[in-house]
Design an enzyme around this catalytic site. Sequence first.
Site, PDB file in Angstrom:
ATOM      1  N   SER A  63      29.810  44.505  32.987  1.00  0.00           N
ATOM      2  CA  SER A  63      28.911  44.238  31.854  1.00  0.00           C
ATOM      3  C   SER A  63      27.872  43.176  32.201  1.00  0.00           C
ATOM      4  CB  SER A  63      29.698  43.854  30.600  1.00  0.00           C
ATOM      5  OG  SER A  63      30.749  43.012  30.913  1.00  0.00           O
TER       6      SER A  63
ATOM      7  N   ASP B 216      30.202  34.948  34.656  1.00  0.00           N
ATOM      8  CA  ASP B 216      29.842  36.265  35.192  1.00  0.00           C
ATOM      9  C   ASP B 216      28.329  36.426  35.288  1.00  0.00           C
ATOM     10  OD1 ASP B 216      32.541  36.490  34.952  1.00  0.00           O
ATOM     11  OD2 ASP B 216      32.512  37.935  33.315  1.00  0.00           O
TER      12      ASP B 216
ATOM     13  N   GLY C  20      35.374  48.218  33.255  1.00  0.00           N
ATOM     14  CA  GLY C  20      36.632  47.782  32.648  1.00  0.00           C
ATOM     15  C   GLY C  20      37.673  47.325  33.658  1.00  0.00           C
TER      16      GLY C  20
ATOM     17  N   GLU D 155      40.154  30.333  36.441  1.00  0.00           N
ATOM     18  CA  GLU D 155      40.143  31.411  35.447  1.00  0.00           C
ATOM     19  C   GLU D 155      40.326  30.843  34.048  1.00  0.00           C
ATOM     20  OE1 GLU D 155      38.676  34.346  36.141  1.00  0.00           O
ATOM     21  OE2 GLU D 155      40.188  34.664  37.678  1.00  0.00           O
ATOM     22  N   HIS D 156      39.526  31.345  33.120  1.00  0.00           N
ATOM     23  CA  HIS D 156      39.544  30.888  31.722  1.00  0.00           C
ATOM     24  C   HIS D 156      39.201  29.396  31.620  1.00  0.00           C
ATOM     25  CE1 HIS D 156      40.828  34.610  29.772  1.00  0.00           C
ATOM     26  NE2 HIS D 156      41.505  34.833  30.882  1.00  0.00           N
TER      27      HIS D 156
ATOM     28  N   GLY E 249      37.473  44.390  35.292  1.00  0.00           N
ATOM     29  CA  GLY E 249      37.453  42.935  35.424  1.00  0.00           C
ATOM     30  C   GLY E 249      36.565  42.460  36.563  1.00  0.00           C
TER      31      GLY E 249
ATOM     32  N   ASP F 252      35.754  28.569  32.285  1.00  0.00           N
ATOM     33  CA  ASP F 252      34.294  28.460  32.072  1.00  0.00           C
ATOM     34  C   ASP F 252      33.955  28.090  30.627  1.00  0.00           C
ATOM     35  OD1 ASP F 252      34.904  31.059  31.139  1.00  0.00           O
ATOM     36  OD2 ASP F 252      33.193  32.025  32.146  1.00  0.00           O
TER      37      ASP F 252
ATOM     38  N   GLU G   8      25.916  38.707  24.964  1.00  0.00           N
ATOM     39  CA  GLU G   8      27.304  39.188  24.895  1.00  0.00           C
ATOM     40  C   GLU G   8      28.072  38.469  23.783  1.00  0.00           C
ATOM     41  OE1 GLU G   8      28.908  40.196  28.634  1.00  0.00           O
ATOM     42  OE2 GLU G   8      30.934  40.452  27.841  1.00  0.00           O
TER      43      GLU G   8
ATOM     44  N   SER H  61      22.174  56.503  31.356  1.00  0.00           N
ATOM     45  CA  SER H  61      23.088  56.074  32.411  1.00  0.00           C
ATOM     46  C   SER H  61      23.685  57.285  33.097  1.00  0.00           C
ATOM     47  CB  SER H  61      24.211  55.220  31.818  1.00  0.00           C
ATOM     48  OG  SER H  61      25.244  55.112  32.762  1.00  0.00           O
TER      49      SER H  61
HETATM   50  C1  GLA Z   1      35.807  37.150  31.659  1.00  0.00           C
HETATM   51  C2  GLA Z   1      34.664  36.370  31.022  1.00  0.00           C
HETATM   52  C3  GLA Z   1      34.348  35.100  31.829  1.00  0.00           C
HETATM   53  C4  GLA Z   1      35.606  34.280  32.106  1.00  0.00           C
HETATM   54  C5  GLA Z   1      36.730  35.173  32.628  1.00  0.00           C
HETATM   55  C6  GLA Z   1      38.027  34.441  32.747  1.00  0.00           C
HETATM   56  O1  GLA Z   1      35.403  37.646  32.901  1.00  0.00           O
HETATM   57  O2  GLA Z   1      33.503  37.173  30.944  1.00  0.00           O
HETATM   58  O3  GLA Z   1      33.381  34.343  31.149  1.00  0.00           O
HETATM   59  O4  GLA Z   1      36.007  33.595  30.964  1.00  0.00           O
HETATM   60  O5  GLA Z   1      36.947  36.313  31.814  1.00  0.00           O
HETATM   61  O6  GLA Z   1      37.959  33.450  33.708  1.00  0.00           O
END
Ligand code: GLA
Length: 371
Positions: free
Chosen positions: A115, A159, A109, A21-22, A111, A24, A147, A55
């Site tokens: 999007s 993502d 929203g 996580e965090h 997570g 990428d 984005e 939508s």
């Molecule tokens: C969001 C971002 C991803 C990634 C995650 C954290 O989902 O869109 O690119 O950074 O947070 O891992």
Amino acid sequence: MPRIEGQRIYRAPGRVNLIGEHTDYNGGFVMPAAIDLYTQVTITPRDDRKLLIHSESFSDDVEFDFDDPHPIASGHWSDYVCGVAVTLERAGFSLKGAALEIRSTVPIGAGLSSSAALEVAAGYALLDNSAIQIDRTELAKLCQRAENEFVGMRCGIMDQFIACFGQAGHALMLDCRSLDYRLLPLPPGVRLVICNTMIRHELAASEYNNRRSECEAGVRNFAKFVPSVSSLRNVTLNDLEGYGRDLPEVIYKRCRHVVTENARVVEAAAALEQSDLQAFGDLMAASHRSLRDDYEVSCAELDTMVDLATQVEGVYGARMTGGGFGGCTINLVKADRVAEFTKDVARGYEQATGVVPEIYVCSTADGVADL
Ligand code: GLA
């Protein structure tokens, strides 16, 4: 409903990240899986260069002109679609007009990447509608660019990449520096269970961009000592110990999360390949602690959800997933314990917070496709 002539339907999946996580946007490793919650786009060709976007989830329709000389984001949900259209046009693809009907089962929203699912499904549909073929890596990159540049969220590639490349039955280990990836089969007898805290804290977007800036400050520091360092991916634990000591405490902690998280993803991939779910679960727990204490992107509701899950028998591992500040946890649960898990965690969470959570027992899914 019968299809109108020329009408096509596409869908792209949401995702859950198992670990990494965090990392990428720091050129590191991630391990997401595409899940069977989808955004579907039905596209009907038009003879002009306009997009009509509707939508099912929102009442307001949007009209967008490809020839608008100064398109700008408006903070509206349709920014994701218009942003992809603008980015594709700027990359030299001339798009044909269309009407888009959007429907989605990916919660917004939460997570789970609603999007990116929308961007990728819309991008794929717009290109196909214009008889343009590009490879999936390029599509993922262009959707990320939309984005970053149009919507203003400085997200990494995870993502959009998994929405393009997901494969049922597998998680995907991605090297975000080279974009090389490996599909990792998920062992039988285990389920991915996602628990939605139903909370989304306001800070999510601004704090996300702050974390990126803090990582960039870390890179500038390490590059002074090791000139080859251009992202935290190149920073080793030794570098961190040796050259990180004078960093402000907050920056040091952010860097420590990224460096240790990258190592955890590599270990987790090996654990999965050996079907060692206990080891995998322990790495998930360590990831959560690091996100909570060093990266500071968890929140009380996510911590409660993880604590509750950890107390249930048959759970290998639990952690927050995605950007944080609310949203969901991912839980690796023995298949025959899922019913009890769902019941116990839902009851415990409601007692602790007064909020009724949503719990999704997901199957892994394929990336974007034409239906
Ligand atoms: C969001 C971002 C991803 C990634 C995650 C954290 O989902 O869109 O690119 O950074 O947070 O891992």
